[in-house]
Structure formats: C-alpha cells, structure tokens
Scaffold this motif. Structure first.
Motif, mmCIF file in Angstrom:
data_model
loop_
_atom_site.group_PDB
_atom_site.id
_atom_site.type_symbol
_atom_site.label_atom_id
_atom_site.label_comp_id
_atom_site.label_asym_id
_atom_site.label_seq_id
_atom_site.Cartn_x
_atom_site.Cartn_y
_atom_site.Cartn_z
ATOM 1 N N ARG A 40 -140.412 12.956 -78.614
ATOM 2 C CA ARG A 40 -141.773 12.270 -77.868
ATOM 3 C C ARG A 40 -140.656 11.636 -76.600
ATOM 4 O O ARG A 40 -141.662 11.434 -75.816
ATOM 5 C CB ARG A 40 -142.201 10.711 -78.781
ATOM 6 C CG ARG A 40 -143.582 11.484 -79.572
ATOM 7 C CD ARG A 40 -143.576 9.620 -80.453
ATOM 8 N NE ARG A 40 -143.147 10.545 -81.958
ATOM 9 C CZ ARG A 40 -143.473 9.544 -82.504
ATOM 10 N NH1 ARG A 40 -143.760 8.207 -82.296
ATOM 11 N NH2 ARG A 40 -143.221 9.314 -84.207
ATOM 12 N N GLU A 41 -139.627 10.996 -76.683
ATOM 13 C CA GLU A 41 -139.263 10.438 -75.709
ATOM 14 C C GLU A 41 -138.613 11.203 -74.411
ATOM 15 O O GLU A 41 -139.133 11.316 -72.817
ATOM 16 C CB GLU A 41 -138.036 9.812 -75.662
ATOM 17 C CG GLU A 41 -136.670 9.382 -74.547
ATOM 18 C CD GLU A 41 -135.391 8.422 -74.927
ATOM 19 O OE1 GLU A 41 -134.717 8.305 -74.594
ATOM 20 O OE2 GLU A 41 -135.238 8.556 -76.658
ATOM 21 N N ARG A 42 -138.253 12.654 -74.756
ATOM 22 C CA ARG A 42 -138.557 13.841 -73.974
ATOM 23 C C ARG A 42 -139.917 13.840 -73.242
ATOM 24 O O ARG A 42 -139.694 14.652 -71.926
ATOM 25 C CB ARG A 42 -137.635 15.018 -74.299
ATOM 26 C CG ARG A 42 -135.973 15.475 -74.837
ATOM 27 C CD ARG A 42 -135.353 16.151 -75.563
ATOM 28 N NE ARG A 42 -136.788 16.845 -76.438
ATOM 29 C CZ ARG A 42 -136.082 17.098 -77.495
ATOM 30 N NH1 ARG A 42 -134.827 15.955 -78.112
ATOM 31 N NH2 ARG A 42 -137.161 17.560 -78.563
ATOM 32 N N ARG A 43 -140.395 14.112 -74.035
ATOM 33 C CA ARG A 43 -141.597 14.686 -73.787
ATOM 34 C C ARG A 43 -142.582 13.416 -72.239
ATOM 35 O O ARG A 43 -143.026 13.901 -71.708
ATOM 36 C CB ARG A 43 -142.704 14.822 -74.833
ATOM 37 C CG ARG A 43 -144.842 14.702 -74.384
ATOM 38 C CD ARG A 43 -145.377 15.137 -75.619
ATOM 39 N NE ARG A 43 -146.669 15.556 -75.362
ATOM 40 C CZ ARG A 43 -147.718 15.199 -76.204
ATOM 41 N NH1 ARG A 43 -147.081 15.340 -76.978
ATOM 42 N NH2 ARG A 43 -148.631 14.913 -75.745
ATOM 43 N N ALA A 44 -142.292 12.487 -72.787
ATOM 44 C CA ALA A 44 -142.546 11.484 -71.879
ATOM 45 C C ALA A 44 -141.575 11.220 -70.930
ATOM 46 O O ALA A 44 -142.292 10.977 -69.731
ATOM 47 C CB ALA A 44 -142.511 9.568 -73.026
ATOM 48 N N ARG A 45 -140.698 11.178 -70.794
ATOM 49 C CA ARG A 45 -139.837 11.631 -69.962
ATOM 50 C C ARG A 45 -140.070 12.636 -68.705
ATOM 51 O O ARG A 45 -140.840 12.544 -67.166
ATOM 52 C CB ARG A 45 -138.387 11.555 -69.785
ATOM 53 C CG ARG A 45 -137.843 9.901 -70.308
ATOM 54 C CD ARG A 45 -136.421 10.576 -70.581
ATOM 55 N NE ARG A 45 -135.518 9.497 -71.667
ATOM 56 C CZ ARG A 45 -134.766 8.924 -70.929
ATOM 57 N NH1 ARG A 45 -133.529 9.316 -69.573
ATOM 58 N NH2 ARG A 45 -134.508 7.514 -71.383
ATOM 59 N N ALA A 46 -140.673 13.661 -68.968
ATOM 60 C CA ALA A 46 -140.868 14.987 -68.430
ATOM 61 C C ALA A 46 -142.311 14.451 -68.014
ATOM 62 O O ALA A 46 -142.991 15.459 -66.959
ATOM 63 C CB ALA A 46 -141.511 15.803 -69.317
ATOM 64 N N GLU A 47 -143.241 13.782 -68.858
ATOM 65 C CA GLU A 47 -144.713 13.677 -67.986
ATOM 66 C C GLU A 47 -144.382 12.970 -67.041
ATOM 67 O O GLU A 47 -144.913 12.941 -65.283
ATOM 68 C CB GLU A 47 -145.517 13.125 -69.216
ATOM 69 C CG GLU A 47 -146.183 13.803 -69.739
ATOM 70 C CD GLU A 47 -147.204 12.958 -71.138
ATOM 71 O OE1 GLU A 47 -147.274 12.358 -71.215
ATOM 72 O OE2 GLU A 47 -147.387 13.963 -72.030
ATOM 73 N N LEU A 48 -143.797 11.464 -67.169
ATOM 74 C CA LEU A 48 -143.057 10.679 -65.860
ATOM 75 C C LEU A 48 -142.878 11.414 -64.295
ATOM 76 O O LEU A 48 -142.941 11.106 -63.526
ATOM 77 C CB LEU A 48 -142.223 9.425 -66.419
ATOM 78 C CG LEU A 48 -142.884 8.501 -67.409
ATOM 79 C CD1 LEU A 48 -141.499 7.497 -67.949
ATOM 80 C CD2 LEU A 48 -144.303 8.272 -66.243
ATOM 81 N N ASP A 49 -142.106 12.123 -64.607
ATOM 82 C CA ASP A 49 -141.152 13.126 -63.697
ATOM 83 C C ASP A 49 -142.151 13.994 -62.754
ATOM 84 O O ASP A 49 -142.317 13.849 -61.978
ATOM 85 C CB ASP A 49 -140.202 13.638 -64.348
ATOM 86 C CG ASP A 49 -139.043 13.102 -64.545
ATOM 87 O OD1 ASP A 49 -138.866 12.342 -64.229
ATOM 88 O OD2 ASP A 49 -137.829 13.624 -65.509
ATOM 89 N N PHE A 51 -145.490 13.495 -63.442
ATOM 90 C CA PHE A 51 -146.286 12.159 -62.660
ATOM 91 C C PHE A 51 -145.884 11.863 -61.227
ATOM 92 O O PHE A 51 -146.412 12.096 -59.406
ATOM 93 C CB PHE A 51 -146.212 11.248 -63.497
ATOM 94 C CG PHE A 51 -147.468 10.108 -62.499
ATOM 95 C CD1 PHE A 51 -148.680 10.641 -62.225
ATOM 96 C CD2 PHE A 51 -146.840 9.097 -61.783
ATOM 97 C CE1 PHE A 51 -149.859 9.274 -61.447
ATOM 98 C CE2 PHE A 51 -148.119 8.167 -61.781
ATOM 99 C CZ PHE A 51 -149.023 8.839 -61.015
ATOM 100 N N PHE A 52 -144.747 11.311 -61.230
ATOM 101 C CA PHE A 52 -144.197 10.313 -59.651
ATOM 102 C C PHE A 52 -143.834 11.955 -58.753
ATOM 103 O O PHE A 52 -143.381 11.456 -57.375
ATOM 104 C CB PHE A 52 -142.998 10.181 -60.640
ATOM 105 C CG PHE A 52 -143.291 8.138 -60.641
ATOM 106 C CD1 PHE A 52 -143.795 7.863 -60.231
ATOM 107 C CD2 PHE A 52 -142.989 8.086 -62.559
ATOM 108 C CE1 PHE A 52 -144.420 6.464 -60.442
ATOM 109 C CE2 PHE A 52 -143.630 7.007 -62.989
ATOM 110 C CZ PHE A 52 -144.438 6.363 -61.773
ATOM 111 N N ALA A 53 -143.170 12.676 -59.307
ATOM 112 C CA ALA A 53 -142.773 14.265 -58.268
ATOM 113 C C ALA A 53 -143.954 14.260 -57.619
ATOM 114 O O ALA A 53 -144.253 14.679 -56.015
ATOM 115 C CB ALA A 53 -142.163 15.520 -59.184
#
Length: 57
Positions: A40-49, A51-53
C-alpha cells in the motif's frame, strides 16, 4: 502433566514474544536499515509521484 503442558505453552509464548522482534531487528539491520515498504505504501507513493509529476512543468 498439567504443569508440563503449562510450562511448554508459556515457554513457547515467551519464546515467540522474544524471538519475533529480535528476528525483525536482525533482518532490518542486515538489509541496510530498512524493511521493504508495504504494498500500500509503494502504491501511494507511486500515485503521489504521478500526481505531482503531471502538475509540475
């Protein structure tokens, strides 16, 4: 006989409570100080990356 069973169960419980954190600590230190992140943490970080990209020029 009851004392033997009680002793074995309490020993197993105490051994688990002591051994499990010790194994986690050793694993963390042998791998360079960190366990791999949870899925879940890997997925959340990928989504944030992602989004901000898209938001940054």
């Amino acid at each position: 006989m009851n004392d033997l069973v009680t002793g074995a169960l309490s020993g197993a419980l105490l051994g688990t409570c002591v051994t499990y954190p010790l194994v986690l600590w050793l694993t963390r230190n042998l791998r360079g100080g960190a366990l791999p992140p949870h899925r879940r943490e890997r997925r959340a970080r990928a989504e944030l990356d992602a989004f901000f990209a898209r938001r940054t020029p």
